[in-house]
Design a protein around this motif. Structure first.
Motif, mmCIF file in Angstrom:
data_model
loop_
_atom_site.group_PDB
_atom_site.id
_atom_site.type_symbol
_atom_site.label_atom_id
_atom_site.label_comp_id
_atom_site.label_asym_id
_atom_site.label_seq_id
_atom_site.Cartn_x
_atom_site.Cartn_y
_atom_site.Cartn_z
ATOM 1 N N ARG A 14 8.730 4.954 8.561
ATOM 2 C CA ARG A 14 7.984 3.683 8.172
ATOM 3 C C ARG A 14 6.500 3.765 8.995
ATOM 4 O O ARG A 14 5.665 3.298 8.137
ATOM 5 C CB ARG A 14 8.620 2.399 8.985
ATOM 6 N N CYS A 15 6.362 4.258 10.218
ATOM 7 C CA CYS A 15 4.980 4.432 10.578
ATOM 8 C C CYS A 15 4.154 5.267 9.656
ATOM 9 O O CYS A 15 3.094 5.173 9.365
ATOM 10 C CB CYS A 15 5.053 4.858 12.078
ATOM 11 N N MET A 16 4.728 6.508 9.173
ATOM 12 C CA MET A 16 4.117 7.498 8.709
ATOM 13 C C MET A 16 3.709 6.971 7.222
ATOM 14 O O MET A 16 2.616 7.339 6.659
ATOM 15 C CB MET A 16 4.888 8.808 8.576
ATOM 16 N N ALA A 17 4.609 6.084 6.676
ATOM 17 C CA ALA A 17 4.489 5.749 5.127
ATOM 18 C C ALA A 17 3.314 4.759 5.100
ATOM 19 O O ALA A 17 2.470 4.796 4.167
ATOM 20 C CB ALA A 17 5.758 5.075 4.721
ATOM 21 N N ILE A 18 3.215 3.884 6.056
ATOM 22 C CA ILE A 18 2.234 3.024 5.972
ATOM 23 C C ILE A 18 0.972 3.275 6.533
ATOM 24 O O ILE A 18 -0.293 3.132 6.022
ATOM 25 C CB ILE A 18 2.703 1.549 6.697
ATOM 26 N N GLY A 37 -1.510 -1.779 8.559
ATOM 27 C CA GLY A 37 -0.897 -0.786 9.413
ATOM 28 C C GLY A 37 0.386 -1.579 10.001
ATOM 29 O O GLY A 37 0.558 -2.779 9.982
ATOM 30 N N ILE A 38 1.170 -0.893 10.819
ATOM 31 C CA ILE A 38 2.359 -1.556 11.306
ATOM 32 C C ILE A 38 2.993 -0.909 12.432
ATOM 33 O O ILE A 38 2.245 0.388 12.681
ATOM 34 C CB ILE A 38 3.929 -1.397 10.264
ATOM 35 N N CYS A 75 1.729 6.440 17.598
ATOM 36 C CA CYS A 75 0.806 7.389 18.058
ATOM 37 C C CYS A 75 0.620 8.633 17.090
ATOM 38 O O CYS A 75 -0.579 8.980 16.765
ATOM 39 C CB CYS A 75 0.965 7.946 19.339
ATOM 40 N N ALA A 76 1.483 9.190 16.780
ATOM 41 C CA ALA A 76 1.749 10.181 15.697
ATOM 42 C C ALA A 76 0.994 9.889 14.484
ATOM 43 O O ALA A 76 0.240 10.662 13.983
ATOM 44 C CB ALA A 76 3.084 10.779 15.634
ATOM 45 N N SER A 77 1.378 8.644 14.241
ATOM 46 C CA SER A 77 0.807 8.232 12.800
ATOM 47 C C SER A 77 -0.757 7.913 12.644
ATOM 48 O O SER A 77 -1.344 8.227 11.688
ATOM 49 C CB SER A 77 1.593 7.067 12.093
ATOM 50 N N LYS A 78 -1.132 7.481 13.848
ATOM 51 C CA LYS A 78 -2.539 7.394 13.919
ATOM 52 C C LYS A 78 -3.402 8.470 14.298
ATOM 53 O O LYS A 78 -4.572 8.662 13.911
ATOM 54 C CB LYS A 78 -2.727 6.049 15.191
ATOM 55 N N VAL A 114 0.694 -1.138 -0.004
ATOM 56 C CA VAL A 114 -0.050 0.051 0.187
ATOM 57 C C VAL A 114 0.847 1.358 0.038
ATOM 58 O O VAL A 114 0.264 2.184 -0.582
ATOM 59 C CB VAL A 114 -1.016 0.062 1.211
ATOM 60 N N SER A 115 2.085 1.210 0.410
ATOM 61 C CA SER A 115 2.967 2.433 0.318
ATOM 62 C C SER A 115 3.361 2.696 -1.073
ATOM 63 O O SER A 115 4.147 3.719 -1.193
ATOM 64 C CB SER A 115 3.939 2.224 1.240
ATOM 65 N N GLU A 116 3.301 1.870 -2.073
ATOM 66 C CA GLU A 116 3.667 2.196 -3.410
ATOM 67 C C GLU A 116 2.479 3.099 -3.977
ATOM 68 O O GLU A 116 1.567 2.670 -4.477
ATOM 69 C CB GLU A 116 3.814 0.774 -4.115
#
Length: 256
Positions: A109-113, A90-91, A161-164, A62-64
């Motif tokens: 990585r968290c932000m990308a996915i 999610g990761i 937490c930031a990504s979510k 999904v990150s592509e």
């Protein structure tokens, strides 16, 4: 009336697979997604097909971002026009610990996915819906799976937490933009759920749940989340959009 059809990202196991199963029980055609077509993804596909609905494997990362349009087109060629996108992929963090030691790699990585992929897949999906004639009898929606950590701080997983939290705001922005198009957008925020991601700590949290951390004295199961997601995607909460569903057994209810 046409059959509703859903792409569920990250659906080879856990909450994603439970959501796909619940949607299949509601009559949805299903696209099962994982990063690659491995035994796990094939097993999930077999599970869905055994429920008697059209199903296809959709192996892609999904990150592509640049591949989203082609992947959506390929899915629709197999199971028909999509009505529903469940952004579940999610990761977690690369290593739990002090936020003062979080690496740039883990943050990115968290932000990308968890964030960027959700934003742009939702964008690609919404543009496809808006560009075509739609069956007025069907319900169209995006259901995002974020986390209680969109609201509640977990210092050892600060980048998660930031990504979510960002993903939760993305859900709101899409709800506002797509309301005029009659496309509902929801944010499901799971609490303590027994999945592979939480396996290292779930026994500890199970005891904390029994001790009162959650209002129901148990941790949640993927099937609990699946039923919530399927209910939303089936339009069983009519005249709603933009809601964050705290699927946490009351864990975040303020009390003293």
């Amino acid at each position: 009336m046409s059959r509703p059809a859903a792409l569920v990202t990250g659906s080879s196991r856990g909450i994603g697979l439970a959501a796909a199963v619940a949607l299949a029980h509601e009559g949805f055609a299903i696209a099962i997604n994982g990063p690659q077509l491995d035994d796990e993804l094939q097993g999930a596909l077999d599970t869905i097909r055994a429920l008697g609905v059209p199903a296809v494997a959709a192996p892609f990362d999904v990150s592509e971002i640049g591949a989203h349009d082609d992947q959506l087109a390929a899915i629709e060629a197999e199971i028909g026009p999509l009505t529903t996108l469940v952004n579940n992929a999610g990761i977690g963090v690369m290593q739990r610990g002090d936020l003062l030691k979080v690496s740039e790699a883990s943050y990115d990585r968290c932000m990308a996915i968890n964030t960027k992929a959700m934003f742009f897949l939702s964008q690609a999906f919404a543009k496809r819906l808006i560009a075509r004639d739609r069956d007025a009898e069907l319900f169209y929606s995006i259901v995002n799976v974020t986390s209680s950590n969109a609201v509640a701080v977990a210092v050892p997983r600060a980048e998660y937490c930031a990504s979510k939290a960002a993903a939760a705001m993305i859900s709101k922005t899409f709800a506002v933009r797509l309301g005029q198009e009659n496309i509902a957008v929801y944010d499901v925020q799971p609490g303590l759920i027994a999945t592979d991601m939480t396996a290292p700590v779930i026994e500890m949290y199970d005891q904390r749940a029994k001790d009162g951390l959650t209002l129901f004295p148990r941790v949640g199961q993927p099937e609990d989340m699946g039923r919530i997601i399927a209910s939303l995607a089936s339009g069983k909460l009519p005249y709603t959009t933009g809601q964050a569903i705290s699927a946490d057994a009351g864990m975040l209810v303020p009390r003293f």
